[in-house]
Motif scaffolding. Structure first.
Motif, PDB file in Angstrom:
ATOM      1  N   LEU A  99       0.944  -1.162   0.039  1.00 39.66           N
ATOM      2  CA  LEU A  99      -0.178  -0.022  -0.005  1.00 39.66           C
ATOM      3  C   LEU A  99       1.045   1.319  -0.178  1.00 39.66           C
ATOM      4  O   LEU A  99       0.716   2.266  -0.744  1.00 39.66           O
ATOM      5  CB  LEU A  99      -0.868   0.104   1.203  1.00 39.66           C
ATOM      6  CG  LEU A  99      -2.178  -0.892   1.057  1.00 39.66           C
ATOM      7  CD1 LEU A  99      -2.974  -1.045   2.435  1.00 39.66           C
ATOM      8  CD2 LEU A  99      -2.984  -0.666  -0.231  1.00 39.66           C
ATOM      9  N   GLY A 100       2.002   0.971   0.752  1.00 41.63           N
ATOM     10  CA  GLY A 100       2.663   2.390   0.869  1.00 41.63           C
ATOM     11  C   GLY A 100       3.508   2.458  -0.730  1.00 41.63           C
ATOM     12  O   GLY A 100       3.423   3.662  -1.013  1.00 41.63           O
ATOM     13  N   LEU A 101       3.984   1.598  -1.373  1.00 39.69           N
ATOM     14  CA  LEU A 101       4.571   1.625  -2.669  1.00 39.69           C
ATOM     15  C   LEU A 101       3.433   2.123  -3.444  1.00 39.69           C
ATOM     16  O   LEU A 101       3.775   2.934  -4.399  1.00 39.69           O
ATOM     17  CB  LEU A 101       4.967   0.238  -3.173  1.00 39.69           C
ATOM     18  CG  LEU A 101       5.549   0.269  -4.536  1.00 39.69           C
ATOM     19  CD1 LEU A 101       6.710   1.162  -4.697  1.00 39.69           C
ATOM     20  CD2 LEU A 101       6.036  -1.061  -4.979  1.00 39.69           C
ATOM     21  N   LEU A 102       2.139   1.627  -3.367  1.00 38.27           N
ATOM     22  CA  LEU A 102       1.209   2.165  -4.357  1.00 38.27           C
ATOM     23  C   LEU A 102       0.890   3.545  -4.283  1.00 38.27           C
ATOM     24  O   LEU A 102       0.729   4.256  -5.118  1.00 38.27           O
ATOM     25  CB  LEU A 102      -0.006   1.335  -4.203  1.00 38.27           C
ATOM     26  CG  LEU A 102      -0.226   0.035  -4.816  1.00 38.27           C
ATOM     27  CD1 LEU A 102      -1.508  -0.832  -4.244  1.00 38.27           C
ATOM     28  CD2 LEU A 102       0.121  -0.130  -6.260  1.00 38.27           C
ATOM     29  N   ALA A 103       0.610   3.948  -2.885  1.00 37.43           N
ATOM     30  CA  ALA A 103       0.627   5.531  -2.447  1.00 37.43           C
ATOM     31  C   ALA A 103       1.300   6.412  -3.079  1.00 37.43           C
ATOM     32  O   ALA A 103       1.231   7.447  -3.331  1.00 37.43           O
ATOM     33  CB  ALA A 103       0.350   5.558  -1.159  1.00 37.43           C
ATOM     34  N   ARG A 104       2.632   5.848  -3.173  1.00 36.73           N
ATOM     35  CA  ARG A 104       3.918   6.764  -3.649  1.00 36.73           C
ATOM     36  C   ARG A 104       3.895   6.775  -5.020  1.00 36.73           C
ATOM     37  O   ARG A 104       4.647   7.665  -5.869  1.00 36.73           O
ATOM     38  CB  ARG A 104       5.402   6.181  -3.166  1.00 36.73           C
ATOM     39  CG  ARG A 104       5.423   6.482  -1.752  1.00 36.73           C
ATOM     40  CD  ARG A 104       6.987   6.317  -1.167  1.00 36.73           C
ATOM     41  NE  ARG A 104       7.363   4.790  -1.338  1.00 36.73           N
ATOM     42  CZ  ARG A 104       7.245   3.624  -0.798  1.00 36.73           C
ATOM     43  NH1 ARG A 104       6.439   4.027   0.430  1.00 36.73           N
ATOM     44  NH2 ARG A 104       7.731   2.722  -0.903  1.00 36.73           N
ATOM     45  N   THR A 105       3.192   5.959  -5.919  1.00 37.47           N
ATOM     46  CA  THR A 105       3.510   5.813  -7.452  1.00 37.47           C
ATOM     47  C   THR A 105       2.239   5.919  -8.253  1.00 37.47           C
ATOM     48  O   THR A 105       2.316   5.691  -9.305  1.00 37.47           O
ATOM     49  CB  THR A 105       4.184   4.311  -7.732  1.00 37.47           C
ATOM     50  OG1 THR A 105       3.366   3.254  -7.180  1.00 37.47           O
ATOM     51  CG2 THR A 105       5.360   4.099  -7.143  1.00 37.47           C
ATOM     52  N   ARG A 161      -7.360   7.084  -6.756  1.00 33.85           N
ATOM     53  CA  ARG A 161      -8.144   6.513  -7.733  1.00 33.85           C
ATOM     54  C   ARG A 161      -7.561   5.379  -8.158  1.00 33.85           C
ATOM     55  O   ARG A 161      -8.434   4.164  -8.166  1.00 33.85           O
ATOM     56  CB  ARG A 161      -8.739   7.446  -8.891  1.00 33.85           C
ATOM     57  CG  ARG A 161      -9.552   8.574  -8.362  1.00 33.85           C
ATOM     58  CD  ARG A 161     -10.137   9.434  -9.352  1.00 33.85           C
ATOM     59  NE  ARG A 161     -11.093   8.544 -10.101  1.00 33.85           N
ATOM     60  CZ  ARG A 161     -12.135   9.121 -10.853  1.00 33.85           C
ATOM     61  NH1 ARG A 161     -12.095  10.423 -10.878  1.00 33.85           N
ATOM     62  NH2 ARG A 161     -13.223   8.386 -11.102  1.00 33.85           N
ATOM     63  N   ALA A 162      -6.292   5.120  -8.628  1.00 39.31           N
ATOM     64  CA  ALA A 162      -5.766   4.050  -9.038  1.00 39.31           C
ATOM     65  C   ALA A 162      -5.514   2.940  -7.811  1.00 39.31           C
ATOM     66  O   ALA A 162      -5.557   1.797  -8.384  1.00 39.31           O
ATOM     67  CB  ALA A 162      -4.559   4.354  -9.809  1.00 39.31           C
ATOM     68  N   VAL A 163      -5.169   3.488  -6.712  1.00 39.28           N
ATOM     69  CA  VAL A 163      -5.024   2.623  -5.598  1.00 39.28           C
ATOM     70  C   VAL A 163      -6.301   1.807  -5.282  1.00 39.28           C
ATOM     71  O   VAL A 163      -6.314   0.845  -5.174  1.00 39.28           O
ATOM     72  CB  VAL A 163      -4.507   3.317  -4.597  1.00 39.28           C
ATOM     73  CG1 VAL A 163      -4.160   2.408  -3.331  1.00 39.28           C
ATOM     74  CG2 VAL A 163      -2.831   3.859  -4.627  1.00 39.28           C
ATOM     75  N   ALA A 164      -7.310   2.802  -5.178  1.00 40.62           N
ATOM     76  CA  ALA A 164      -8.708   2.012  -4.986  1.00 40.62           C
ATOM     77  C   ALA A 164      -9.018   1.272  -5.908  1.00 40.62           C
ATOM     78  O   ALA A 164      -9.685   0.182  -5.799  1.00 40.62           O
ATOM     79  CB  ALA A 164      -9.864   3.318  -5.073  1.00 40.62           C
TER      80      ALA A 164
END
Length: 85
Positions: free
Chosen positions: A46-52, A56-59
């Motif tokens: 989740l941390g990696l997704l949040a940084r990249t 909306r894309a994370v969701a």
């Protein structure tokens, strides 16, 4: 992120998956509780997704993961392999 010619998974996904599998294997050998391993991996992901990615894309990634659970894909992973004759 480079995708294959068909627009599918990135070509380095297999390598990344192997690294994660080895890390999980190592942590299991260290007798780390599986829920702790999973929580740490999920938090890191989740941390990696949040940084990249934007929110909306994370969701969308999380909705896709939830859909996999709800469709029974994970239940299939818990089934023992069929006996060899």
């Amino acid at each position: 992120m480079q995708q294959d010619a068909m627009g599918g998974a990135p070509e380095d996904l297999s390598h990344a998956g192997s690294v994660v599998d080895k890390a999980i294997e190592y942590m299991m050998e260290q007798h780390i509780d599986p829920i702790s391993i999973a929580s740490a991996l999920l938090g890191g992901a989740l941390g990696l997704l949040a940084r990249t990615m934007d929110d909306r894309a994370v969701a969308a990634v999380l909705r896709n993961a939830l859909a996999s659970v709800e469709s029974g894909e994970l239940a299939e992973a818990r089934q023992p392999p069929p006996a060899q004759a």
